[in-house]
Scaffold this active site. Structure first.
Site, PDB file in Angstrom:
ATOM      1  CG  ASN A 210      73.720 107.554 -23.999  1.00  0.00           C
ATOM      2  OD1 ASN A 210      74.757 107.221 -23.442  1.00  0.00           O
ATOM      3  ND2 ASN A 210      73.530 107.436 -25.305  1.00  0.00           N
ATOM      4  CE  LYS A 289      70.410 129.654 -26.225  1.00  0.00           C
ATOM      5  NZ  LYS A 289      70.851 130.673 -25.270  1.00  0.00           N
ATOM      6  N   PRO A 308      70.834 105.077 -37.431  1.00  0.00           N
ATOM      7  CG  PRO A 308      72.931 105.283 -38.415  1.00  0.00           C
ATOM      8  CD  PRO A 308      71.788 106.097 -37.886  1.00  0.00           C
ATOM      9  CG  ASP A 309      71.205  98.666 -34.294  1.00  0.00           C
ATOM     10  OD1 ASP A 309      72.385  98.237 -34.200  1.00  0.00           O
ATOM     11  OD2 ASP A 309      70.342  98.458 -33.433  1.00  0.00           O
ATOM     12  CG  PHE A 327      77.749  95.476 -24.231  1.00  0.00           C
ATOM     13  CD1 PHE A 327      78.752  95.282 -25.165  1.00  0.00           C
ATOM     14  CD2 PHE A 327      78.032  95.272 -22.894  1.00  0.00           C
ATOM     15  CE1 PHE A 327      80.028  94.900 -24.773  1.00  0.00           C
ATOM     16  CE2 PHE A 327      79.299  94.893 -22.485  1.00  0.00           C
ATOM     17  CZ  PHE A 327      80.300  94.709 -23.424  1.00  0.00           C
ATOM     18  CE  LYS A 341      68.086  95.560 -26.719  1.00  0.00           C
ATOM     19  NZ  LYS A 341      68.444  96.326 -25.552  1.00  0.00           N
ATOM     20  CE  LYS A 345      70.107  95.980 -31.188  1.00  0.00           C
ATOM     21  NZ  LYS A 345      70.570  97.347 -30.975  1.00  0.00           N
TER      22      LYS A 345
HETATM   23  N1  CTP Z   1      73.508  99.616 -30.883  1.00  0.00           N
HETATM   24  C1  CTP Z   1      74.072 100.127 -32.029  1.00  0.00           C
HETATM   25  N2  CTP Z   1      73.450 101.142 -32.705  1.00  0.00           N
HETATM   26  C2  CTP Z   1      72.283 101.634 -32.264  1.00  0.00           C
HETATM   27  C3  CTP Z   1      71.686 101.117 -31.091  1.00  0.00           C
HETATM   28  C4  CTP Z   1      72.333 100.106 -30.420  1.00  0.00           C
HETATM   29  O1  CTP Z   1      75.154  99.685 -32.420  1.00  0.00           O
HETATM   30  N3  CTP Z   1      71.692 102.622 -32.935  1.00  0.00           N
HETATM   31  C5  CTP Z   1      74.164  98.493 -30.218  1.00  0.00           C
HETATM   32  C6  CTP Z   1      74.781  98.820 -28.884  1.00  0.00           C
HETATM   33  O2  CTP Z   1      76.129  99.193 -29.019  1.00  0.00           O
HETATM   34  C7  CTP Z   1      74.628  97.510 -28.143  1.00  0.00           C
HETATM   35  C8  CTP Z   1      73.348  96.922 -28.692  1.00  0.00           C
HETATM   36  O3  CTP Z   1      73.175  97.542 -29.956  1.00  0.00           O
HETATM   37  O4  CTP Z   1      75.676  96.618 -28.448  1.00  0.00           O
HETATM   38  C9  CTP Z   1      72.126  97.070 -27.869  1.00  0.00           C
HETATM   39  O5  CTP Z   1      71.973  98.362 -27.407  1.00  0.00           O
HETATM   40  P1  CTP Z   1      70.752  98.759 -26.449  1.00  0.00           P
HETATM   41  O6  CTP Z   1      70.790 100.231 -26.232  1.00  0.00           O
HETATM   42  O7  CTP Z   1      70.708  97.874 -25.263  1.00  0.00           O
HETATM   43  O8  CTP Z   1      69.549  98.353 -27.342  1.00  0.00           O
HETATM   44  P2  CTP Z   1      68.634  99.128 -28.342  1.00  0.00           P
HETATM   45  O9  CTP Z   1      68.933  98.682 -29.712  1.00  0.00           O
HETATM   46  O10 CTP Z   1      68.718 100.561 -28.092  1.00  0.00           O
HETATM   47  O11 CTP Z   1      67.207  98.556 -27.974  1.00  0.00           O
HETATM   48  P3  CTP Z   1      66.155  98.951 -26.837  1.00  0.00           P
HETATM   49  O12 CTP Z   1      65.862 100.368 -27.001  1.00  0.00           O
HETATM   50  O13 CTP Z   1      65.019  98.053 -27.159  1.00  0.00           O
HETATM   51  O14 CTP Z   1      66.763  98.592 -25.532  1.00  0.00           O
END
Ligand code: CTP
Length: 402
Positions: A210, A289, A308-309, A327, A341, A345
């Protein structure tokens, strides 16, 4: 308050004569200075100069002091900060590789206090890939590397390689000491920051990632270090140097980011999750590839699975006294999504950004909302570095409130 102890390491290059002025500038700013020199430095300036200025014995070269069996350990323990100025390419290389073959480099290896180096050398030596790689290693390990200044060098060439003015070197030392001392409101605290994007392989050449520049997380890491914290920055691939004094752990995938962040989370007082972690990754990355034609079916339908989150996983094990910041990058319903969130979270605070129309990503400033259980606080537009301090102000207040 007792005077801060600065151990000045002098190495062998023409700028060694300026080390005497650095010593004086440090003394004028209230520091007590002692000196260790390499044998090569003593070819440029005699130890008698430093002995007289510091009013203390000067260690030169190796371990030949009959009075002191372990001078490097004693010197390392005495120092509140080790400053190597000027630092030659050779000594920077030794420091980067842990080579401890004389008093100065052994002292540096034994030193647990902050270390600052001020490289000074010929422009080509400074710009050489080997030197830059060694300085990068030092930065990654939390050594404060002062950039060499540009100008006419003793070798007759122009370009970067000069030692900064002695007053500027001394100011940098004092700023670092103050940040690490009683002045820093995060002194003695550990801060974990995640930053940048993650990358997830599709095949040998392609990946999913991204647009995260890492600037926000790096600003938080830099601000926390300036306030005296011991900072671990777990970073995906970005085009930024590790901030001075910050321990950076470079990672690629979400799994790697989780593992590295987990290792630092337990001891952390504050954890700021600013990384843009990929939410999905290819379920079956291939090592070769994928080819047009033969692999059209695979390319047309890359199956994705969740990653994983990192924030949610670690915040689930949050202990009392830990402050966790997430964030939220949103294009719609910014406050409501951020509040969701916060809850989902398990963070103590969510910093919400509107990223519609390309805002925030890659920019140097940010307009954010701080969302906590107490409500939503809109902040005025400000530089990411200033926002970093506002976030840390909230963290410090929460830590103080217990
Ligand atoms: N985050 C994380 N691990 C992930 C996804 C997100 O640690 N796999 C954390 C980011 O570092 C940030 C927060 O979660 O602090 C929110 O990230 P964001 O991209 O805004 O949210 P998403 O969880 O991706 O949710 P959505 O797709 O609904 O926006």
């Amino acid at each position: 308050m007792s005077k801060p102890h600065v151990l000045l390491g002098v190495t062998g290059c023409i700028a060694a004569y300026k080390a005497a002025e650095v010593l004086r500038a440090l003394q004028k700013r209230g520091a007590e200075v002692r000196v260790v020199m390499t044998r090569q430095a003593a070819e440029f300036v005699g130890p008698a100069t430093f002995r007289a200025l510091a009013d203390a014995p000067v260690g030169v070269g190796g371990f030949d002091d009959p009075q002191d069996a372990i001078p490097h350990i004693r010197a390392a323990e005495w120092a509140d900060l080790l400053l190597v100025a000027p630092c030659t390419a050779n000594v920077a290389a030794k420091l980067a590789h842990g080579i401890a073959d004389d008093l100065l480099t052994s002292t540096a290896l034994a030193c647990t206090a902050p270390i600052m180096v001020a490289p000074a050398m010929n422009v080509h030596m400074y710009e050489a890939a080997a030197t830059q790689a060694n300085l990068a290693v030092l930065r990654e390990r939390g050594v404060h590397v002062l950039d060499a200044e540009s100008g006419y060098l003793a070798c007759g060439e122009a370009g970067p390689g000069r030692l900064p003015e002695p007053a500027a070197v001394a100011d940098a030392v004092l700023a670092l000491l103050e940040g690490n001392g009683a002045g820093g409101d995060l002194a003695g605290r550990r801060v974990l920051v995640t930053a940048g994007p993650t990358v997830e392989s599709v095949d040998a050449v392609r990946f999913l990632s991204n647009r995260s520049s890492g600037k926000m997380g790096y600003a938080v890491a830099e601000a926390a270090a300036a306030r005296g914290a011991d900072v671990t920055l777990v970073s995906g691939p970005v085009a930024l140097d590790a901030p001075s004094g910050v321990h950076r752990v470079a990672v690629g995938t979400a799994d790697e980011m989780l593992a590295a962040a987990r290792a630092a989370f337990d001891g952390a007082d504050v954890a700021v999750f600013a990384a843009a972690v990929a939410d999905r990754r290819p379920a079956r990355p291939v090592e070769r590839k994928l080819k047009k034609g033969a692999d059209d079916a695979a390319l047309a339908a890359i199956e994705l699975e969740p990653t994983p989150d990192v924030l949610a996983t670690l915040a689930a094990g949050k202990q009392p006294g830990q402050f966790v910041v997430g964030f939220a990058a949103e294009t719609d319903d910014v406050a409501a999504n951020a509040a969701r969130k916060l809850e989902a979270k398990g963070a103590d605070m969510v910093v919400a950004n509107d990223v519609s129309d390309g805002k925030a990503f890659g920019a140097d400033d940010n307009e954010a909302l701080l969302v906590t259980a107490a409500g939503v606080e809109p902040l005025p537009p400000m530089a990411k570095r200033a926002l970093a301090d506002v976030i840390l102000d909230r963290a410090v207040a929460a830590l103080a409130a217990g």
